[in-house]
Design an enzyme around this catalytic site. Sequence first.
Site, short mmCIF file in Angstrom:
data_model
loop_
_atom_site.label_atom_id
_atom_site.label_comp_id
_atom_site.label_asym_id
_atom_site.label_seq_id
_atom_site.Cartn_x
_atom_site.Cartn_y
_atom_site.Cartn_z
N SER A 293 -3.69 -0.76 15.13
CA SER A 293 -3.26 0.32 14.25
C SER A 293 -4.42 1.26 13.98
O SER A 293 -5.58 0.91 14.17
CB SER A 293 -2.72 -0.23 12.92
OG SER A 293 -3.74 -0.94 12.22
N LYS A 319 -0.60 4.59 8.05
CA LYS A 319 -0.96 3.56 9.03
C LYS A 319 -0.03 3.69 10.23
O LYS A 319 1.18 3.50 10.12
CB LYS A 319 -0.84 2.17 8.40
CG LYS A 319 -1.33 1.05 9.30
CD LYS A 319 -1.32 -0.28 8.55
CE LYS A 319 -1.90 -1.41 9.40
NZ LYS A 319 -1.92 -2.70 8.67
N SER A 621 -0.77 3.82 -0.32
CA SER A 621 -1.68 4.47 -1.27
C SER A 621 -3.08 4.56 -0.67
O SER A 621 -3.52 3.69 0.09
CB SER A 621 -1.70 3.68 -2.58
OG SER A 621 -2.04 2.32 -2.35
N LEU A 622 -3.77 5.60 -1.02
CA LEU A 622 -5.06 5.90 -0.42
C LEU A 622 -6.18 5.24 -1.21
O LEU A 622 -6.22 5.31 -2.44
CB LEU A 622 -5.28 7.41 -0.38
CG LEU A 622 -6.63 7.89 0.18
CD1 LEU A 622 -6.76 7.50 1.64
CD2 LEU A 622 -6.77 9.39 0.00
N ALA A 623 -7.07 4.55 -0.49
CA ALA A 623 -8.30 4.01 -1.06
C ALA A 623 -9.45 4.77 -0.42
O ALA A 623 -9.87 4.48 0.71
CB ALA A 623 -8.41 2.51 -0.80
N ASP A 666 -5.54 -14.26 4.35
CA ASP A 666 -6.61 -13.60 5.11
C ASP A 666 -7.46 -12.78 4.15
O ASP A 666 -7.77 -11.61 4.40
CB ASP A 666 -6.02 -12.70 6.21
CG ASP A 666 -7.09 -12.25 7.19
OD1 ASP A 666 -8.18 -12.85 7.20
OD2 ASP A 666 -6.84 -11.30 7.95
#
Length: 1230
Positions: A293, A319, A621-623, A666
């Site tokens: 991705s 994504k 959502s954007l980080a 993970d």
Amino acid sequence: MASSHFGPASPASSTPPPSSAYARLIAPTITRNSSSSSSRSTTTCSSTSSVQAVPMRPPPIETSTAATSRSQLPSNRHSENEAEHDTSYTSPGLSVGGRGGLARNGPRSNRLGTSPQARHVPPSIVALSPSPSPILNMASKRQSNTETVSGTSPSTPLGKSFLAQQDLSPNSSTIPLRVTISVDPNDRLSHDRESHSAERPRSSGNSPVRGRHGHLSTPSSPTNSYRALGGKPRTLSVDAGQNWGGSHRSRARDGDDRERRQSQVSSASSGALKKHSLDDWVLGEELGVGSYSTVYCVTPSANTHSPTSPQPARKYALKVINQAHLIQEKKVKYAMVERDALIRLSDPRPSKGHKRGVSSSSSSGYAQTGSAGKRRSTASIGGQSSMASVSGGTVSNSKKDTRDRLSIVTTSSAASSPVLTASSGSTQLSPTAVSGGGGNIKGRRPSRSAEPPTPVQEQTEMLIRGGEDGKDGQDGQETPSREWDRDRDWDNMTRSRPPSPVREESAEGGEKEKDEEERSGAEPVELGAAIHLTLPPPQIPSTPEPRGSPLLSTDGHRTSRETPRDRPHLTPKRRRQSLAPSERSVKSASTTGKMSAAAHPGVVRLYSTFNDSSSLYFVLSLASNGELASIIRKHGSLDITSARYYAAQLIDTLEFVHSRGVIHRDLKPENILLDEDMRIKITDFGSAKIIAKDEPIVDDSSRSRSFVGSADFVSPEVLRNEVATTASDIWAFGCVLYQFICGKPPFRGATDYLTFQKILKREVEFPKGIDEDAKSLIDTILDLEPNLRPSITFIKTHPFFQSIDFSTLWTIPAPPISSGLREPSKSTTLAQLEASDIWGVFEGSDVGEEDEDGFEYDADTVSPRPEGGAVGEGMMEPLFDRRAAASAVHNVDHPKFSRLRNQYINLGEDLDPPRPAYAGAGTGGRGKREKEVEKKKGEKARGLSHGSESSGGNRSALAGWLEAIKFGGAGGGGMSGSATSVAASDTVRTPGTGTGTGPGSRPGSRAGIPSFGLGPGSGSRSNRGSGASMRSDEARDLSMSLGGLRMNMSKASEFDKWTPLLLANESIIFTSPITLRTSSPALQLHLPAFLLPAPKKRQLVLTDFPRLLMIKDDNEADGDPAGSDSGAGLSSSSHVESGGGGVGGGGRGGGHGSLRIKGEAVFVPRPSTATGSSTTKGGGYSAVPNAVMDVQEKGSKGFTVQTPGMVYYCHVDSVELRAKWMAAIHRVGL
């Protein structure tokens, strides 16, 4: 009903004498009046008692549209009296392409055609009824200009109209067409039976034909002109009536077609968001690239963002997942699991999520007829008794609600921000805005088109428990009859869908709705900066309806007043819906101080998903501040304050994730993102496990489980093929906390295999200076038994988090980050760190190289694919494979078991490294030193180390393998023999005359590679038997002892400087100083030379293992390490450090601490015909990450050594030296 007929007129009536006052207008002279909205102009004259009309020219067929009635089309039948009256006209000739002087959508041509055309007679309009025709009264109606004939186009250009050339049927005649024009829209227009009847039935009230009663209905689509009137026409619309041209249509079919048309605009008219596509987003910078991705920063396009919004367009993370790669690598389930986990974390209720874009009758854009009842909008304020009234800024209802209810307090961000208003009963909320003091509500009205609704600004919602009797719904008091349940009430109340401005009544009309209003009422709602909305809990029917007007219920289920049985002919087909919640359903809890059960600030949020033919798209959502792992690499480690802050946010987020039935599996710093406020967001739920909240975890050991996660953070129960529980995430949390403080994972080994063994043995070391509370917490968490690990509640109450207030954890500002126990490398920049270690593991600027406790192999090792590209079971599992875990578990549980079978090891099957033929051959006694070590320790040695600490704290993947798999652990096999003197040679050392002939003697050569002694006076040297087992510290003592013997030789050689870095019985074939550059194989063809890292001075050593070692000497970094370009390194004046062979030597490594192995390339031995061994599936070069794949000459003085993970550019001082190197390498194996 009155009607008019076209027909053949008598000579007396059809040819009246022209009047001087009213000149007769014939067809060619008819022109349009610019003030008229009609495309036809008529003039009447009354010379007799009957009302007659002047011949009227119909519109040409080229300008007919779907709205043109059949009665308005021209005919190819000619009038019989055409010769008597010169009233014919012609149309322009056809141009090239069949456009007869009249463009399809362009203006009409005023020029006549040059070619002769067929002559046509326009039909005469004769009124046989006392009631005048609407067409005859058009002249009087043009004065008011209030009504126009349906079907006329205001955009029709002015000017003369002509008929185009038409197809002439063989049956065509000169008799004018007989046409009936009916005022009744329900007229069947049967020319065979009803053309001479002057009476028509009255039109019914539920006529399916649109249009007002008493006026002409909307024209139908054109039909083929050459067909007879009694034939079956090709009608393209359903608006021409129930029976057109003999084709009977049922009322049910008519209703289905109308419902189908209504469903096309239902989503837009109800305010539901349309399905996203890539065109709705503007792609920005690339944020990161994963294995399958790519993540981009995106903003909504202009058509989805309100230009009047005071805030800028919000940014998201998109994504993009390659579908072909998912299918090829068998990773489709990871994308689906990630989607389902994020949906559950956003909306974790067991009921179905909001159905976006559903085509329900409540969202249809057209009014229902018949039994469906009339629709009324919640935004309407006109005199409906069932609608809420607006007066003085208050929306009220006549009934009081005596039930418990939930209230929403909505605070607008600005004075002009839209607020929510409520309607009576159980209808949906509709966003409107209050303007002025007159009480007029302006906002979104029910849409009748497919245009997207006006976006509504986000509101800050806070839920309050209302009183029992409906009073003081905003004071937050709890009712005595029902205890406040935070999870349940927040969970139910935050469930939302885009508001629908249209409300549907029941099939019985408004009576049922009136009964609903009598049973439930609503408190007055005051409008202002902060308003309180009251929603009574609706009645839940026995059979939930998948369609209709969904209601907001207190138990999380959607309800409706009707079932599909009440409206069987109006229920559309079920459609695939997205379970992702809408943007207005979950609000930020940072401004309210309360945490919503539908979202958590520590989890990345999924807004929508869509796909195209090549990719899947997740809008997240954007980080903006990237991964937390890059922050750790930048600072080396985190200070104790920052580590405590981020560990508290992480454990709080884990508590929420586990409460929603999701196990991450993970968890690592690479999957922890930082937003613009430097707060964490956990992402990458592709390896997650989704379970029900109350579902018991069943240990099914016979079931084949998938290994997921990362090797450094995997729990021991997962390695043992046991079921993964929430305790597995607790283990990973302990490993992450250790990395926060110490800068590296607690169990990292040179390979995944070694890492697994450390995890299973719980070999963890705490550095000096670590916080005692942190050490106590980590030591408690890292328990091999899952049931003995602490719970999240215990962790939150641990003294390490004593200074953390979890109620304000997500609202306080993040502390500034500084370095902790481990300082960052002085030569490392942030730009180099963010390049994802593209320059390789062994670069001189690696993180931690300057640190005493630095670990060279900080890059994760990915398990290679087998040869031939075959994908077997478990081969596509991320970052570590099933066989490595199984082998590590087996060796830990059975330490005395040896997996060595023969001299050639199947690398893919047994995970053993390549080794010389003599390593497992022969048996014999061990030396005196080894026996003394065994006697002192009281047990057998278990492994062999090449002296990682004695060589400057460096490890290689090969040496780690040898230590883990008990190299030489089968069958004795010592070696003794007297070495001969060393003869000088230009390229390769010549073998000496060996005198040892015992069973443990080393063979003279293997695969054409000669064996060498240690020099005169070396005496005998014994090798540990293959069945021996020795600990690492004992092996280091032995290595230093052997190094001391070498340094005490009478004639020292240059080879002896590098012998402490070699394995037992490993000899040097060739060595020389080089200038080394490294690069990734994927970048070697794309990067120019000036972008490669700076060259380093290294000592290249070729051994008879065979392998190549790139060694760095810190003491001679500025000079020539070898001092000779001959390549053999046989200078008599060799540099020897003080301290001798490492026994009692100062510094790291017993006097050889300045030497470090910076790179390693192994020549994998091929199977020989003498032994008959063969390489099976999984072996070969691709199974060893540092196996030599190719050696090529580069330039006049250089050559390259390529491995699967690295490309080494070696540059020597002369052309002759390069030739010597190539000859030595080709003799070894290439």
